[in-house]
Design a protein around this motif. Sequence first.
Motif, PDB file in Angstrom:
ATOM      1  N   LEU A 160      -3.876   7.304   7.196  1.00  0.00           N
ATOM      2  CA  LEU A 160      -4.152   5.517   6.575  1.00  0.00           C
ATOM      3  C   LEU A 160      -3.325   5.598   6.065  1.00  0.00           C
ATOM      4  CD1 LEU A 160      -7.836   4.955   8.471  1.00  0.00           C
ATOM      5  CD2 LEU A 160      -5.082   4.333   9.974  1.00  0.00           C
ATOM      6  N   LEU A 161      -3.705   5.653   4.802  1.00  0.00           N
ATOM      7  CA  LEU A 161      -2.940   5.079   3.045  1.00  0.00           C
ATOM      8  C   LEU A 161      -2.027   5.491   3.326  1.00  0.00           C
ATOM      9  CD1 LEU A 161      -6.162   6.618   0.561  1.00  0.00           C
ATOM     10  CD2 LEU A 161      -5.648   4.464   1.541  1.00  0.00           C
ATOM     11  N   LYS A 162      -1.382   6.478   3.424  1.00  0.00           N
ATOM     12  CA  LYS A 162      -0.391   6.165   4.070  1.00  0.00           C
ATOM     13  C   LYS A 162       0.818   5.384   4.703  1.00  0.00           C
ATOM     14  CE  LYS A 162      -0.305  11.840   3.371  1.00  0.00           C
ATOM     15  NZ  LYS A 162       0.094  12.589   3.917  1.00  0.00           N
ATOM     16  N   VAL A 163       0.308   5.513   5.871  1.00  0.00           N
ATOM     17  CA  VAL A 163       0.915   3.901   6.854  1.00  0.00           C
ATOM     18  C   VAL A 163       1.084   2.823   5.523  1.00  0.00           C
ATOM     19  CG1 VAL A 163       0.797   2.666   8.680  1.00  0.00           C
ATOM     20  CG2 VAL A 163       0.178   5.314   8.808  1.00  0.00           C
ATOM     21  N   LEU A 164      -0.510   2.631   5.292  1.00  0.00           N
ATOM     22  CA  LEU A 164       0.097   0.937   4.106  1.00  0.00           C
ATOM     23  C   LEU A 164       0.860   1.309   3.314  1.00  0.00           C
ATOM     24  CD1 LEU A 164      -1.426  -1.061   3.481  1.00  0.00           C
ATOM     25  CD2 LEU A 164      -3.324  -0.413   2.740  1.00  0.00           C
ATOM     26  N   GLU A 165       0.770   2.889   2.158  1.00  0.00           N
ATOM     27  CA  GLU A 165       1.830   3.119   1.269  1.00  0.00           C
ATOM     28  C   GLU A 165       2.740   3.404   1.622  1.00  0.00           C
ATOM     29  OE1 GLU A 165       3.297   4.341  -2.670  1.00  0.00           O
ATOM     30  OE2 GLU A 165       1.069   3.777  -1.690  1.00  0.00           O
ATOM     31  N   GLN A 166       3.569   3.272   2.995  1.00  0.00           N
ATOM     32  CA  GLN A 166       5.304   3.285   3.477  1.00  0.00           C
ATOM     33  C   GLN A 166       5.677   1.755   3.337  1.00  0.00           C
ATOM     34  OE1 GLN A 166       5.429   5.394   6.629  1.00  0.00           O
ATOM     35  NE2 GLN A 166       4.805   7.422   5.304  1.00  0.00           N
ATOM     36  N   ARG A 167       4.121   1.085   4.181  1.00  0.00           N
ATOM     37  CA  ARG A 167       4.556  -0.335   4.801  1.00  0.00           C
ATOM     38  C   ARG A 167       4.989  -2.107   3.292  1.00  0.00           C
ATOM     39  NH1 ARG A 167       6.240  -4.620   8.061  1.00  0.00           N
ATOM     40  NH2 ARG A 167       5.749  -6.054   7.849  1.00  0.00           N
ATOM     41  N   LEU A 168       4.244  -0.946   2.177  1.00  0.00           N
ATOM     42  CA  LEU A 168       4.374  -1.638   1.151  1.00  0.00           C
ATOM     43  C   LEU A 168       5.083  -0.834  -0.146  1.00  0.00           C
ATOM     44  CD1 LEU A 168       0.028  -1.799   0.240  1.00  0.00           C
ATOM     45  CD2 LEU A 168       1.949  -3.866   1.455  1.00  0.00           C
ATOM     46  N   GLY A 170       7.953  -1.608  -1.537  1.00  0.00           N
ATOM     47  CA  GLY A 170       9.207  -2.805  -1.596  1.00  0.00           C
ATOM     48  C   GLY A 170       9.062  -4.051  -1.039  1.00  0.00           C
ATOM     49  N   ARG A 171       7.902  -3.631  -1.017  1.00  0.00           N
ATOM     50  CA  ARG A 171       7.167  -5.274  -0.330  1.00  0.00           C
ATOM     51  C   ARG A 171       6.065  -5.884  -1.610  1.00  0.00           C
ATOM     52  NH1 ARG A 171       7.471  -2.853   4.397  1.00  0.00           N
ATOM     53  NH2 ARG A 171       8.879  -4.372   5.371  1.00  0.00           N
ATOM     54  N   ALA A 172       5.915  -7.018  -1.610  1.00  0.00           N
ATOM     55  CA  ALA A 172       4.759  -7.567  -2.185  1.00  0.00           C
ATOM     56  C   ALA A 172       3.483  -7.206  -2.296  1.00  0.00           C
ATOM     57  CB  ALA A 172       5.497  -9.050  -3.094  1.00  0.00           C
ATOM     58  N   TRP A 173       3.247  -7.089  -0.823  1.00  0.00           N
ATOM     59  CA  TRP A 173       2.425  -7.786   0.750  1.00  0.00           C
ATOM     60  C   TRP A 173       2.702  -7.388   1.350  1.00  0.00           C
ATOM     61  CZ3 TRP A 173      -1.737  -8.807  -2.234  1.00  0.00           C
ATOM     62  CH2 TRP A 173      -1.857  -9.999  -4.101  1.00  0.00           C
ATOM     63  N   ILE A 174       1.370  -7.526   2.526  1.00  0.00           N
ATOM     64  CA  ILE A 174       2.244  -6.509   3.684  1.00  0.00           C
ATOM     65  C   ILE A 174       3.145  -7.409   4.511  1.00  0.00           C
ATOM     66  CG2 ILE A 174       1.080  -6.008   5.643  1.00  0.00           C
ATOM     67  CD1 ILE A 174      -1.729  -5.094   4.389  1.00  0.00           C
ATOM     68  N   MET A 175       2.941  -8.583   4.152  1.00  0.00           N
ATOM     69  CA  MET A 175       3.886  -9.011   4.821  1.00  0.00           C
ATOM     70  C   MET A 175       5.106  -9.456   4.196  1.00  0.00           C
ATOM     71  SD  MET A 175       3.461  -9.139   8.288  1.00  0.00           S
ATOM     72  CE  MET A 175       5.100 -10.694   8.394  1.00  0.00           C
ATOM     73  N   GLY A 176       5.526  -8.987   3.276  1.00  0.00           N
ATOM     74  CA  GLY A 176       6.246  -8.484   1.668  1.00  0.00           C
ATOM     75  C   GLY A 176       5.679 -10.151   1.220  1.00  0.00           C
ATOM     76  N   ASP A 177       6.747 -10.984   0.609  1.00  0.00           N
ATOM     77  CA  ASP A 177       6.641 -12.025  -0.457  1.00  0.00           C
ATOM     78  C   ASP A 177       5.565 -12.674   0.038  1.00  0.00           C
ATOM     79  OD1 ASP A 177       8.149 -11.006  -1.469  1.00  0.00           O
ATOM     80  OD2 ASP A 177       9.934 -12.335  -1.264  1.00  0.00           O
ATOM     81  N   GLU A 178       5.199 -12.732   1.186  1.00  0.00           N
ATOM     82  CA  GLU A 178       3.891 -13.333   1.530  1.00  0.00           C
ATOM     83  C   GLU A 178       3.047 -13.348   2.107  1.00  0.00           C
ATOM     84  OE1 GLU A 178       3.244 -17.007   5.736  1.00  0.00           O
ATOM     85  OE2 GLU A 178       4.985 -15.989   5.166  1.00  0.00           O
ATOM     86  N   TYR A 179       1.613 -13.879   1.101  1.00  0.00           N
ATOM     87  CA  TYR A 179       0.468 -13.051   1.367  1.00  0.00           C
ATOM     88  C   TYR A 179       0.003 -13.634   2.113  1.00  0.00           C
ATOM     89  CZ  TYR A 179      -4.674 -13.118  -0.288  1.00  0.00           C
ATOM     90  OH  TYR A 179      -5.830 -13.014  -0.973  1.00  0.00           O
ATOM     91  N   THR A 180      -1.017 -13.100   2.320  1.00  0.00           N
ATOM     92  CA  THR A 180      -1.906 -13.496   4.388  1.00  0.00           C
ATOM     93  C   THR A 180      -3.349 -12.526   4.396  1.00  0.00           C
ATOM     94  OG1 THR A 180      -0.583 -11.298   5.611  1.00  0.00           O
ATOM     95  CG2 THR A 180       1.012 -13.527   5.652  1.00  0.00           C
ATOM     96  N   ILE A 181      -3.235 -13.003   5.694  1.00  0.00           N
ATOM     97  CA  ILE A 181      -4.977 -12.922   6.136  1.00  0.00           C
ATOM     98  C   ILE A 181      -4.558 -10.923   6.465  1.00  0.00           C
ATOM     99  CG2 ILE A 181      -5.649 -14.889   7.290  1.00  0.00           C
ATOM    100  CD1 ILE A 181      -4.462 -13.633  10.041  1.00  0.00           C
TER     101      ILE A 181
END
Length: 234
Positions: A160-168, A170-181
Amino acid sequence: MPDLSAFPITRKWPARHPDRIQLYSLPTPNGVKVSIMLEETGLPYEPHLVRFDTDDQLSPEFLSLNPNNKIPAILDPNGPGGKPLALFESGAILLYLADKSGKLIPADPARRYETIQWVMFQMGGIGPMFGQLGFFHKFAGKDYEDKRPRDRYVAESRRLLKVLEQRLEGRAWIMGDEYTIADVATLPWVRNLVGFYEAGDLVGIKDFVNVRRVLDAFVQRPAVVKGLDTPRRG
């Protein structure tokens, strides 16, 4: 002034400010999701500590609000249509507060559902798996001679951490520049894994550079600092 007397939970935890969202919680990873969200949005709220050491979560008053006897739960005196609304399940509460405040969730429908997708990823994967790892590593499970259960959750937590690592990447947050829920839902669990559960070395957290970078940024947010200590333990 709203009248909350019809809700039995207010008999055990009286509302001093019945016009505010009533939060019933404890500073656990699931609990702080909502206190952080409330701090981030600026919605007025009143926190109430639900003590597990005295089985508050099993009291008739708490069960009247959440029959699943888990924290957090809220009671919003000004819910849809101006009527009080009681909610449990942290993911549902995050969505409700995002919609109520118009904050921390994209307005664009496609990005909104993508954000919800990552909240569900936390609810269905990160939360349950990290929690089981915590049990088998730090609590009663650590005394089991058979380490296969622990190792199963170590492996799944790393996945699961690998999935999250890949998602992040080049991104500041999970959804990119936008901090979200999605960040509010996920990062308290990562913090708990490496902090309270003391499982950082076990899962090889040093390998997850992006996860650590984003976690560091998260815990420096003023709303997060306050939310992590709300409700205060007495």
